[in-house]
Design a protein around this motif. Structure first.
Motif, PDB file in Angstrom:
ATOM      1  N   TYR A   8     -11.880   3.381  -9.005  1.00 56.66           N
ATOM      2  CA  TYR A   8     -12.230   4.325  -8.183  1.00 56.66           C
ATOM      3  C   TYR A   8     -13.027   5.571  -8.983  1.00 56.66           C
ATOM      4  CZ  TYR A   8      -8.959   2.227  -5.131  1.00 56.66           C
ATOM      5  OH  TYR A   8      -8.252   1.360  -4.444  1.00 56.66           O
ATOM      6  N   GLY A   9     -14.061   5.778  -8.341  1.00 55.42           N
ATOM      7  CA  GLY A   9     -15.085   6.627  -9.096  1.00 55.42           C
ATOM      8  C   GLY A   9     -14.831   8.019  -8.934  1.00 55.42           C
ATOM      9  N   GLY A  10     -15.530   8.935  -9.360  1.00 57.05           N
ATOM     10  CA  GLY A  10     -15.335  10.465  -9.396  1.00 57.05           C
ATOM     11  C   GLY A  10     -14.902  10.920  -8.070  1.00 57.05           C
ATOM     12  N   THR A  11     -15.812  10.595  -6.967  1.00 59.26           N
ATOM     13  CA  THR A  11     -15.714  11.309  -5.697  1.00 59.26           C
ATOM     14  C   THR A  11     -14.326  10.614  -4.974  1.00 59.26           C
ATOM     15  OG1 THR A  11     -17.381   9.586  -4.731  1.00 59.26           O
ATOM     16  CG2 THR A  11     -18.052  11.885  -4.970  1.00 59.26           C
ATOM     17  N   SER A  12     -14.136   9.518  -5.105  1.00 56.38           N
ATOM     18  CA  SER A  12     -12.899   8.628  -4.730  1.00 56.38           C
ATOM     19  C   SER A  12     -11.599   9.453  -5.048  1.00 56.38           C
ATOM     20  CB  SER A  12     -12.810   7.181  -5.110  1.00 56.38           C
ATOM     21  OG  SER A  12     -13.900   6.828  -4.596  1.00 56.38           O
ATOM     22  N   VAL A  13     -11.754  10.208  -6.493  1.00 64.65           N
ATOM     23  CA  VAL A  13     -10.512  10.779  -7.049  1.00 64.65           C
ATOM     24  C   VAL A  13     -10.754  12.348  -7.014  1.00 64.65           C
ATOM     25  CG1 VAL A  13      -9.397   8.710  -7.864  1.00 64.65           C
ATOM     26  CG2 VAL A  13     -10.924  10.189  -9.289  1.00 64.65           C
ATOM     27  N   VAL A  16      -7.028  16.610  -4.636  1.00 61.33           N
ATOM     28  CA  VAL A  16      -5.640  16.396  -4.421  1.00 61.33           C
ATOM     29  C   VAL A  16      -5.433  15.178  -3.191  1.00 61.33           C
ATOM     30  CG1 VAL A  16      -3.491  17.246  -3.818  1.00 61.33           C
ATOM     31  CG2 VAL A  16      -4.735  18.276  -5.499  1.00 61.33           C
ATOM     32  N   GLU A  17      -6.401  15.587  -2.145  1.00 63.93           N
ATOM     33  CA  GLU A  17      -6.305  14.815  -0.866  1.00 63.93           C
ATOM     34  C   GLU A  17      -6.843  13.459  -1.282  1.00 63.93           C
ATOM     35  OE1 GLU A  17      -9.238  16.570   1.703  1.00 63.93           O
ATOM     36  OE2 GLU A  17      -7.436  16.731   3.398  1.00 63.93           O
ATOM     37  N   ARG A  18      -7.906  13.353  -1.877  1.00 60.66           N
ATOM     38  CA  ARG A  18      -8.567  11.923  -2.163  1.00 60.66           C
ATOM     39  C   ARG A  18      -7.631  11.201  -2.976  1.00 60.66           C
ATOM     40  NH1 ARG A  18     -10.941   9.875   0.884  1.00 60.66           N
ATOM     41  NH2 ARG A  18     -11.521   8.271  -0.699  1.00 60.66           N
ATOM     42  N   ILE A  19      -6.851  11.842  -4.173  1.00 55.12           N
ATOM     43  CA  ILE A  19      -6.030  10.922  -4.868  1.00 55.12           C
ATOM     44  C   ILE A  19      -4.847  10.387  -4.014  1.00 55.12           C
ATOM     45  CG2 ILE A  19      -4.406  11.281  -6.916  1.00 55.12           C
ATOM     46  CD1 ILE A  19      -6.474  13.359  -7.894  1.00 55.12           C
ATOM     47  N   HIS A  20      -4.412  11.032  -3.111  1.00 56.16           N
ATOM     48  CA  HIS A  20      -3.460  10.553  -2.252  1.00 56.16           C
ATOM     49  C   HIS A  20      -3.835   9.580  -1.328  1.00 56.16           C
ATOM     50  CE1 HIS A  20      -0.063  12.865  -3.222  1.00 56.16           C
ATOM     51  NE2 HIS A  20      -0.713  14.052  -3.024  1.00 56.16           N
ATOM     52  N   ALA A  21      -5.320   9.488  -1.117  1.00 52.42           N
ATOM     53  CA  ALA A  21      -5.745   8.435  -0.245  1.00 52.42           C
ATOM     54  C   ALA A  21      -5.896   7.130  -0.982  1.00 52.42           C
ATOM     55  CB  ALA A  21      -7.247   9.008   0.518  1.00 52.42           C
ATOM     56  N   VAL A  22      -6.326   7.254  -2.089  1.00 56.38           N
ATOM     57  CA  VAL A  22      -6.575   6.193  -3.095  1.00 56.38           C
ATOM     58  C   VAL A  22      -5.128   5.714  -3.229  1.00 56.38           C
ATOM     59  CG1 VAL A  22      -7.091   5.410  -5.554  1.00 56.38           C
ATOM     60  CG2 VAL A  22      -8.673   6.764  -4.225  1.00 56.38           C
ATOM     61  N   SER A  41     -12.331   6.999 -12.884  1.00 52.52           N
ATOM     62  CA  SER A  41     -13.364   7.965 -13.562  1.00 52.52           C
ATOM     63  C   SER A  41     -12.726   9.293 -13.370  1.00 52.52           C
ATOM     64  CB  SER A  41     -14.528   7.999 -12.764  1.00 52.52           C
ATOM     65  OG  SER A  41     -15.405   6.851 -12.832  1.00 52.52           O
ATOM     66  N   ALA A  42     -13.283  10.162 -14.262  1.00 53.01           N
ATOM     67  CA  ALA A  42     -12.940  11.783 -14.025  1.00 53.01           C
ATOM     68  C   ALA A  42     -13.193  12.177 -12.504  1.00 53.01           C
ATOM     69  CB  ALA A  42     -13.590  12.505 -15.003  1.00 53.01           C
ATOM     70  N   MET A  43     -12.315  13.120 -12.262  1.00 52.39           N
ATOM     71  CA  MET A  43     -12.645  13.780 -10.916  1.00 52.39           C
ATOM     72  C   MET A  43     -14.226  14.365 -10.786  1.00 52.39           C
ATOM     73  SD  MET A  43      -9.199  15.850 -10.588  1.00 52.39           S
ATOM     74  CE  MET A  43      -9.157  16.541  -8.953  1.00 52.39           C
ATOM     75  N   SER A  44     -14.727  14.229  -9.647  1.00 44.10           N
ATOM     76  CA  SER A  44     -16.295  14.135  -9.544  1.00 44.10           C
ATOM     77  C   SER A  44     -16.500  15.537 -10.086  1.00 44.10           C
ATOM     78  CB  SER A  44     -16.580  14.027  -8.123  1.00 44.10           C
ATOM     79  OG  SER A  44     -16.054  15.149  -7.236  1.00 44.10           O
ATOM     80  N   GLY A  45     -17.716  15.600 -10.859  1.00 49.33           N
ATOM     81  CA  GLY A  45     -18.173  17.001 -11.475  1.00 49.33           C
ATOM     82  C   GLY A  45     -17.537  17.415 -12.744  1.00 49.33           C
ATOM     83  N   GLU A  46     -16.671  16.870 -13.063  1.00 47.76           N
ATOM     84  CA  GLU A  46     -15.720  17.159 -14.335  1.00 47.76           C
ATOM     85  C   GLU A  46     -16.454  16.727 -15.482  1.00 47.76           C
ATOM     86  OE1 GLU A  46     -13.380  18.874 -14.420  1.00 47.76           O
ATOM     87  OE2 GLU A  46     -12.694  18.608 -16.526  1.00 47.76           O
ATOM     88  N   MET A  83       0.902   9.871 -10.684  1.00 49.06           N
ATOM     89  CA  MET A  83       2.091  10.546 -10.068  1.00 49.06           C
ATOM     90  C   MET A  83       2.070  10.188  -8.503  1.00 49.06           C
ATOM     91  SD  MET A  83       1.404  14.152 -11.687  1.00 49.06           S
ATOM     92  CE  MET A  83       1.324  14.503 -13.353  1.00 49.06           C
ATOM     93  N   ALA A  84       0.803  10.097  -7.958  1.00 45.57           N
ATOM     94  CA  ALA A  84       0.675  10.007  -6.561  1.00 45.57           C
ATOM     95  C   ALA A  84       1.287   8.468  -6.294  1.00 45.57           C
ATOM     96  CB  ALA A  84      -0.769  10.062  -6.015  1.00 45.57           C
ATOM     97  N   LEU A  85       0.911   7.488  -6.886  1.00 45.07           N
ATOM     98  CA  LEU A  85       1.539   6.196  -6.732  1.00 45.07           C
ATOM     99  C   LEU A  85       3.132   6.219  -6.931  1.00 45.07           C
ATOM    100  CD1 LEU A  85      -0.916   4.088  -8.713  1.00 45.07           C
ATOM    101  CD2 LEU A  85      -0.363   3.666  -6.256  1.00 45.07           C
ATOM    102  N   ILE A  86       3.915   6.849  -8.006  1.00 45.86           N
ATOM    103  CA  ILE A  86       4.996   6.989  -8.019  1.00 45.86           C
ATOM    104  C   ILE A  86       5.961   7.459  -6.986  1.00 45.86           C
ATOM    105  CG2 ILE A  86       6.977   7.961  -9.569  1.00 45.86           C
ATOM    106  CD1 ILE A  86       4.899   7.411 -11.925  1.00 45.86           C
ATOM    107  N   ASP A  87       5.052   8.651  -6.462  1.00 46.54           N
ATOM    108  CA  ASP A  87       5.849   9.330  -5.210  1.00 46.54           C
ATOM    109  C   ASP A  87       5.766   8.524  -3.847  1.00 46.54           C
ATOM    110  OD1 ASP A  87       6.010  11.675  -6.584  1.00 46.54           O
ATOM    111  OD2 ASP A  87       4.646  12.713  -5.537  1.00 46.54           O
ATOM    112  N   ARG A  88       5.041   7.430  -3.995  1.00 48.44           N
ATOM    113  CA  ARG A  88       5.156   6.505  -2.918  1.00 48.44           C
ATOM    114  C   ARG A  88       5.777   5.144  -3.174  1.00 48.44           C
ATOM    115  NH1 ARG A  88       0.669   9.342  -2.400  1.00 48.44           N
ATOM    116  NH2 ARG A  88       0.005   9.907  -0.285  1.00 48.44           N
ATOM    117  N   GLY A  89       6.693   5.264  -4.375  1.00 50.72           N
ATOM    118  CA  GLY A  89       7.526   4.378  -4.654  1.00 50.72           C
ATOM    119  C   GLY A  89       7.002   3.007  -5.405  1.00 50.72           C
ATOM    120  N   TYR A  90       5.782   3.163  -5.774  1.00 54.61           N
ATOM    121  CA  TYR A  90       5.049   2.239  -6.641  1.00 54.61           C
ATOM    122  C   TYR A  90       5.138   2.426  -8.354  1.00 54.61           C
ATOM    123  CZ  TYR A  90       3.082   1.191  -2.106  1.00 54.61           C
ATOM    124  OH  TYR A  90       3.024   0.885  -0.799  1.00 54.61           O
TER     125      TYR A  90
END
Ligand code: ASP
Ligand code: MG
Length: 411
Positions: A8-13, A16-22, A41-46, A83-90
């Motif tokens: 997943y590239g920078g814009t994909s993560v 916070v919203e995008r990270i949840h979507a991924v 990747s790093a969050m876009s622009g980072e 973290m976002a994966l763990i919150d979803r039970g993965y």
């Protein structure tokens, strides 16, 4: 059940919203029973922000420290996504490159991957975990952090996929696949279902920003099926694969362009053995990359020599050529940093004549002057004035009928 490496590239993560979507998306593959190894990747622009920061502190930042700085962007995104994966039970589980054992050579800022340990990753997969690996970074044999060059996390993903023998390496990005041209320039550009490694490597090297050229080279070498797809919407994306006889082979698959070019001419140099070397050696020693080279047929024992470099290197190249001019007693040095390169790429060119003529006709019809030409077995590139770039790309794209059929107004 498949083993997938998903990058997943920078814009994909990028938020916070995008990270949840991924995390949702990764979860849907896990629910289907696939094993997934994630590279981010790093969050876009980072990475840009970090690079600027480094240059603010130091005029010539140490390459080793710059790598430590730049690599930090990915540390943030792997943790957040896990973290976002763990919150979803993965069982998301982040890994820095040195934890996995991604070993590179010692070339800071443009390191090449040499080997990847698989023990920890395999163990994590056996334990039903979802490893989330920091892309773009590695570690050299002395334990120094390295980075692979900007855009290098694609290469991390392909290397991980090759080492694990994954069924597919999926590069998730903000477009729905590889297109016949940049859709921002050509509105009728279409997504390609498939393209060969060779064509993709040419497109990536000739300006298509969609994949890091090294990643395509790697995928071709190890025959890793590679797919580019959108993390924003569902779709089949573009499969990059080896050439097969049943693959429909268009003569031209796509048009690539780059603005990042400048050309330099040294005129009136003696037409004798060793001159090309005397001109280009100092340019090479200064670490400047030379792309196209043209030498005219000599007249009166003199000739003109023209080559292109990256636009950022233009001033340095001019300086070097001025010295060369004095040593060789050449007449003059001139240059132009407002040029662009337009290329057509296609494996079908090997078996079809007339591709160059068709491209040149299309440019002539728009009154666009061709300044330089270079060809290989599967590509033709021309240099034109930058102000004609868009027109040139559109003209060539439509000459090869690469676009979607125009919508019939009567329908
Ligand atoms: N974060 C790095 C960059 O911006 C690596 C990557 O995105 O592939 O270049
Ligand atoms: Mg990228």
């Amino acid at each position: 059940m498949a083993l997938l490496v998903q990058k997943y590239g920078g814009t994909s993560v990028g938020s916070v919203e995008r990270i949840h979507a991924v995390a949702e998306r990764i979860g849907s593959y896990r629910d289907r029973g696939d094993q997934v190894v994630v590279v981010v990747s790093a969050m876009s622009g980072e990475t840009n922000r970090l690079e600027t920061l480094g240059h603010e502190v130091s005029e010539y930042p140490s390459a080793r420290e710059m790598d430590v700085l730049l690599a930090s962007g990915e540390q943030v995104s792997i943790a957040l996504l896990s973290m976002a994966l763990i919150d979803r039970g993965y069982k998301g589980c982040s890994f820095l490159a040195d934890q996995v054992g991604i070993v590179t050579d010692a070339n800071h800022r443009r390191a090449r991957i040499q080997s990847i340990e698989t023990r920890l990753l395999r163990k994590a997969l056996e334990e039903e975990r979802v490893p989330v690996i920091a892309g773009f970074q590695g570690i050299d044999e002395h334990g120094n952090l390295t980075t692979l060059g900007r855009g290098g996390s694609d290469t991390s993903a392909v290397a991980v996929a090759a080492t694990l023998g994954a069924d597919e390496c999926q590069i998730f990005t903000d477009v729905d696949g590889v297109c016949t041209a940049d859709p921002r320039i050509v509105s009728r550009a279409q997504r390609l279902d498939q393209i060969t490694f060779e064509e993709m490597l040419e497109l990536a090297s000739l300006g298509s920003k969609i994949l890091h050229p090294r990643s395509v080279e790697f995928a071709g070498k190890y025959q890793v099926p590679l797919r580019v797809l959108s993390s924003f919407e569902d779709g089949p994306g573009t499969l990059i694969t080896k050439e097969s006889s049943d693959m429909e082979q268009p003569i031209v698959s796509g048009v690539a362009h780059t603005r990042d070019e400048a050309k330099l001419t040294i005129a009136g140099v003696p037409d004798v053995p060793g001159v090309a070397s005397k001109i280009l050696s100092p340019v090479g020693h200064a670490g400047l990359e030379v792309d196209m080279i043209v030498q005219n047929t000599g007249a009166d024992g003199l000739t003109d020599f023209t080559f292109t470099v990256k636009r950022d290197d233009y001033d340095r190249a001019l300086g070097i050529l001025d010295n060369v001019r004095e040593t060789l007693g050449a007449r003059e040095v001139s240059g132009d940093n407002r040029i662009a390169k337009v290329s057509v790429v296609g494996v079908g060119m090997r078996s079809h004549a007339g591709v160059a003529a068709k491209m040149f006709d299309a440019l002539a019809a728009e009154n666009i002057n061709i300044q330089m030409i270079s060809t290989s077995e599967i590509k033709i590139s021309v240099v034109v004035a930058e102000r004609y770039l868009e027109l040139a790309v559109r003209a060539v794209h439509s000459a090869f009928e690469l676009g979607e059929a125009p919508v019939d107004k009567d329908d």
